[in-house]
Design a protein around this motif. Structure first.
Motif, mmCIF file in Angstrom:
data_model
loop_
_atom_site.group_PDB
_atom_site.id
_atom_site.type_symbol
_atom_site.label_atom_id
_atom_site.label_comp_id
_atom_site.label_asym_id
_atom_site.label_seq_id
_atom_site.Cartn_x
_atom_site.Cartn_y
_atom_site.Cartn_z
ATOM 1 N N ALA A 41 61.873 86.611 127.193
ATOM 2 C CA ALA A 41 62.919 87.431 127.800
ATOM 3 C C ALA A 41 64.139 86.562 128.044
ATOM 4 O O ALA A 41 64.059 85.328 128.035
ATOM 5 C CB ALA A 41 62.436 88.044 129.112
ATOM 6 N N THR A 42 65.269 87.206 128.261
ATOM 7 C CA THR A 42 66.508 86.521 128.625
ATOM 8 C C THR A 42 66.864 86.880 130.062
ATOM 9 O O THR A 42 66.948 88.059 130.409
ATOM 10 C CB THR A 42 67.653 86.934 127.690
ATOM 11 O OG1 THR A 42 67.329 86.559 126.348
ATOM 12 C CG2 THR A 42 68.962 86.268 128.094
ATOM 13 N N PHE A 43 67.073 85.860 130.885
ATOM 14 C CA PHE A 43 67.497 86.046 132.272
ATOM 15 C C PHE A 43 69.002 85.808 132.356
ATOM 16 O O PHE A 43 69.494 84.751 131.954
ATOM 17 C CB PHE A 43 66.775 85.061 133.194
ATOM 18 C CG PHE A 43 65.323 85.384 133.435
ATOM 19 C CD1 PHE A 43 64.915 85.986 134.628
ATOM 20 C CD2 PHE A 43 64.363 85.077 132.486
ATOM 21 C CE1 PHE A 43 63.583 86.288 134.864
ATOM 22 C CE2 PHE A 43 63.012 85.366 132.706
ATOM 23 C CZ PHE A 43 62.628 85.979 133.895
ATOM 24 N N LEU A 44 69.717 86.788 132.881
ATOM 25 C CA LEU A 44 71.162 86.698 133.040
ATOM 26 C C LEU A 44 71.481 86.639 134.535
ATOM 27 O O LEU A 44 71.112 87.545 135.290
ATOM 28 C CB LEU A 44 71.838 87.895 132.386
ATOM 29 C CG LEU A 44 71.552 88.054 130.880
ATOM 30 C CD1 LEU A 44 72.094 89.376 130.369
ATOM 31 C CD2 LEU A 44 72.158 86.892 130.096
ATOM 32 N N PHE A 45 72.166 85.578 134.948
ATOM 33 C CA PHE A 45 72.336 85.307 136.370
ATOM 34 C C PHE A 45 73.751 85.587 136.884
ATOM 35 O O PHE A 45 74.737 85.269 136.219
ATOM 36 C CB PHE A 45 72.002 83.845 136.667
ATOM 37 C CG PHE A 45 70.542 83.524 136.498
ATOM 38 C CD1 PHE A 45 69.614 83.941 137.436
ATOM 39 C CD2 PHE A 45 70.102 82.805 135.393
ATOM 40 C CE1 PHE A 45 68.268 83.648 137.285
ATOM 41 C CE2 PHE A 45 68.754 82.505 135.234
ATOM 42 C CZ PHE A 45 67.836 82.925 136.188
ATOM 43 N N CYS B 166 68.339 81.546 129.356
ATOM 44 C CA CYS B 166 69.184 81.875 130.504
ATOM 45 C C CYS B 166 70.622 82.073 130.030
ATOM 46 O O CYS B 166 71.078 81.387 129.110
ATOM 47 C CB CYS B 166 69.139 80.762 131.554
ATOM 48 S SG CYS B 166 67.486 80.444 132.230
ATOM 49 N N GLY B 167 71.319 83.009 130.653
ATOM 50 C CA GLY B 167 72.695 83.278 130.284
ATOM 51 C C GLY B 167 73.495 83.753 131.475
ATOM 52 O O GLY B 167 73.001 83.821 132.604
ATOM 53 N N ILE B 168 74.735 84.083 131.226
ATOM 54 C CA ILE B 168 75.661 84.516 132.276
ATOM 55 C C ILE B 168 75.635 86.027 132.424
ATOM 56 O O ILE B 168 75.749 86.770 131.446
ATOM 57 C CB ILE B 168 77.104 84.066 131.951
ATOM 58 C CG1 ILE B 168 77.229 82.548 132.026
ATOM 59 C CG2 ILE B 168 78.100 84.725 132.899
ATOM 60 C CD1 ILE B 168 78.604 82.034 131.619
ATOM 61 N N HIS B 169 75.490 86.457 133.670
ATOM 62 C CA HIS B 169 75.675 87.869 134.001
ATOM 63 C C HIS B 169 77.103 88.066 134.500
ATOM 64 O O HIS B 169 77.847 88.884 133.963
ATOM 65 C CB HIS B 169 74.657 88.283 135.052
ATOM 66 C CG HIS B 169 74.552 89.762 135.269
ATOM 67 N ND1 HIS B 169 74.669 90.675 134.248
ATOM 68 C CD2 HIS B 169 74.336 90.485 136.408
ATOM 69 C CE1 HIS B 169 74.526 91.902 134.736
ATOM 70 N NE2 HIS B 169 74.341 91.807 136.037
ATOM 71 N N THR B 170 77.485 87.289 135.508
ATOM 72 C CA THR B 170 78.824 87.414 136.073
ATOM 73 C C THR B 170 79.032 86.340 137.127
ATOM 74 O O THR B 170 78.112 85.576 137.437
ATOM 75 C CB THR B 170 79.014 88.815 136.693
ATOM 76 O OG1 THR B 170 80.368 89.007 137.074
ATOM 77 C CG2 THR B 170 78.123 88.995 137.914
ATOM 78 N N TRP B 171 80.213 86.300 137.709
ATOM 79 C CA TRP B 171 80.482 85.455 138.868
ATOM 80 C C TRP B 171 80.128 86.220 140.138
ATOM 81 O O TRP B 171 79.178 85.896 140.827
ATOM 82 C CB TRP B 171 81.945 85.005 138.894
ATOM 83 C CG TRP B 171 82.308 84.190 140.113
ATOM 84 C CD1 TRP B 171 83.066 84.584 141.179
ATOM 85 C CD2 TRP B 171 81.910 82.837 140.390
ATOM 86 N NE1 TRP B 171 83.157 83.579 142.109
ATOM 87 C CE2 TRP B 171 82.459 82.482 141.646
ATOM 88 C CE3 TRP B 171 81.148 81.897 139.709
ATOM 89 C CZ2 TRP B 171 82.268 81.229 142.227
ATOM 90 C CZ3 TRP B 171 80.957 80.651 140.281
ATOM 91 C CH2 TRP B 171 81.510 80.325 141.525
ATOM 92 N N ASP B 172 80.850 87.269 140.428
ATOM 93 C CA ASP B 172 80.599 88.126 141.594
ATOM 94 C C ASP B 172 80.320 89.531 141.061
ATOM 95 O O ASP B 172 81.229 90.226 140.617
ATOM 96 C CB ASP B 172 81.823 88.122 142.515
ATOM 97 C CG ASP B 172 81.629 88.906 143.809
ATOM 98 O OD1 ASP B 172 80.981 89.976 143.770
ATOM 99 O OD2 ASP B 172 82.123 88.461 144.858
ATOM 100 N N LYS C 26 74.791 80.229 126.046
ATOM 101 C CA LYS C 26 74.791 80.767 124.689
ATOM 102 C C LYS C 26 74.992 82.269 124.662
ATOM 103 O O LYS C 26 75.331 82.822 123.619
ATOM 104 C CB LYS C 26 73.471 80.432 123.986
ATOM 105 C CG LYS C 26 73.217 78.963 123.749
ATOM 106 C CD LYS C 26 72.004 78.740 122.852
ATOM 107 C CE LYS C 26 70.737 79.327 123.446
ATOM 108 N NZ LYS C 26 69.532 79.085 122.606
ATOM 109 N N THR C 27 74.741 82.920 125.808
ATOM 110 C CA THR C 27 74.783 84.384 125.788
ATOM 111 C C THR C 27 75.292 84.926 127.111
ATOM 112 O O THR C 27 75.426 84.194 128.109
ATOM 113 C CB THR C 27 73.405 84.959 125.442
ATOM 114 O OG1 THR C 27 73.537 86.355 125.165
ATOM 115 C CG2 THR C 27 72.407 84.745 126.573
ATOM 116 N N HIS C 28 75.549 86.231 127.123
ATOM 117 C CA HIS C 28 76.219 86.895 128.240
ATOM 118 C C HIS C 28 75.764 88.350 128.270
ATOM 119 O O HIS C 28 75.404 88.925 127.246
ATOM 120 C CB HIS C 28 77.740 86.809 128.001
ATOM 121 C CG HIS C 28 78.601 87.490 129.024
ATOM 122 N ND1 HIS C 28 78.949 88.831 128.947
ATOM 123 C CD2 HIS C 28 79.204 87.006 130.140
ATOM 124 C CE1 HIS C 28 79.735 89.128 129.966
ATOM 125 N NE2 HIS C 28 79.898 88.050 130.707
#
Length: 314
Positions: A34-38, A104-110, A146-148
């Motif tokens: 799975a990919t976790f987006l934080f 792991c990837g980026i979900h957002t800042w806030d 690498k991902t978002h």
């Protein structure tokens, strides 16, 4: 074998602390990737109270028991309690996900600010906000992202251009249109490239193709009210005919109170023959395919209030 890509959004401090480790244990048990987006900055979940004026908000809240799933303390962040900085307070939890072998990837800042305001923001604000996420991710994980996956499936043209600047090769920022039952409205929906402001972007979009649990819970579909005892069966009916899918789940929901439902889904998808993968795995499969280029478009989905990025018809 069909791919079922698991995309996990961690929106809150509590979800990252409690839901994420629970999901890591469950996914490991079933040998699922799975990919976790934080979310990497402040947790202003309490600001969601501003949505009371949005059409459909009260209906969704009454169906999904927001207080029960998120906790009263979380709903006070940014209102009666200071907003914790998730990237600082939960860095070790995020690093544990990486150490366990998950993408792991980026979900957002806030999350709250992005979901509510990005569509109206200009290039400077968008670039600065995304740079903060990028830098924080780098400091936590020691590598570039690498991902978002966009918070609330909300972006603007500048945000898509910034993904290009960051060399993000694949992202999951939008949805595929669904019928009232949750089935795909366009059988050809799936990976594509976006045309934004006259340019075709290189970043491949992997849109969510299934309804989320919070979009289904409490709704009556085909005369049946969906609840925790039958919702897994409904989703498994939607995936009975093998085809590639992307499923978005939330650390605050499937990682906590709705974990038994997610376990039923993992078991069911294994039985149906799906390969449970991360976004990076699915990207490797589709990156050399001839993919459609589609314009940036917006629409609403059954069970969720407000417009979100929607894949155009292929």
């Amino acid at each position: 074998m069909a791919f079922l890509t698991l995309k996990i959004d961690a929106d809150t401090d509590r979800g990252t602390r409690e839901g994420v480790p629970n999901l890591v244990r469950m996914l490991t048990k079933y040998q699922a990737r799975a990919t976790f987006l934080f979310s990497l900055g402040p947790d202003h979940t309490g600001w969601a109270l501003k949505q009371v004026f949005r059409p459909g908000f009260f209906k969704k809240v009454s169906r999904t028991s927001v207080v029960e799933h998120y906790g009263l303390k979380t709903l006070m962040y940014g209102v009666l309690l200071p907003a914790p900085d998730i990237g600082k307070t939960c860095a070790t939890y995020m690093q544990a996900v990486q150490a366990a072998g998950f993408e792991c990837g980026i979900h957002t800042w806030d999350h709250r600010v992005w979901q509510d305001h990005v569509r109206q923001k200009d290039s400077a604000w968008t670039q600065a906000t995304m740079q903060r996420s990028y830098d924080r991710f780098n400091s936590i994980f020691g590598v570039a992202p690498k991902t978002h996956g966009a918070a609330g499936w909300q972006m603007n043209p500048y945000a898509f251009k910034q993904l290009e600047a960051f060399n993000i090769a694949y992202s999951s920022d939008g949805r595929a249109m669904l019928t009232e039952s949750g089935a795909l409205a366009d059988p050809l929906a799936g990976p594509h490239r976006l045309s934004v402001q006259g340019s075709t972007l290189t970043c491949i979009q992997l849109p969510t193709t299934l309804p989320t649990l919070d979009e289904l819970l409490g709704r009556t579909i085909d005369g049946i009210e969906l609840n925790p005892t039958n919702i897994a069966a409904h989703l498994l009916k939607l995936t009975a005919t093998p085809r590639d899918h992307v499923f978005t789940l939330h650390a605050e929901l499937e990682g906590q109170k709705l974990a038994p439902i997610f376990e039923q889904l993992l078991q069911g998808w294994r039985t149906q023959g799906y390969d449970l993968v991360a976004m990076e795995d699915y990207y490797q499969y589709v990156k050399n395919q001839v993919l459609p280029t589609l314009p940036l478009s917006w629409a609403e989905l059954p069970g969720r209030s407000g417009d979100m990025i929607m894949q155009g018809e292929v």
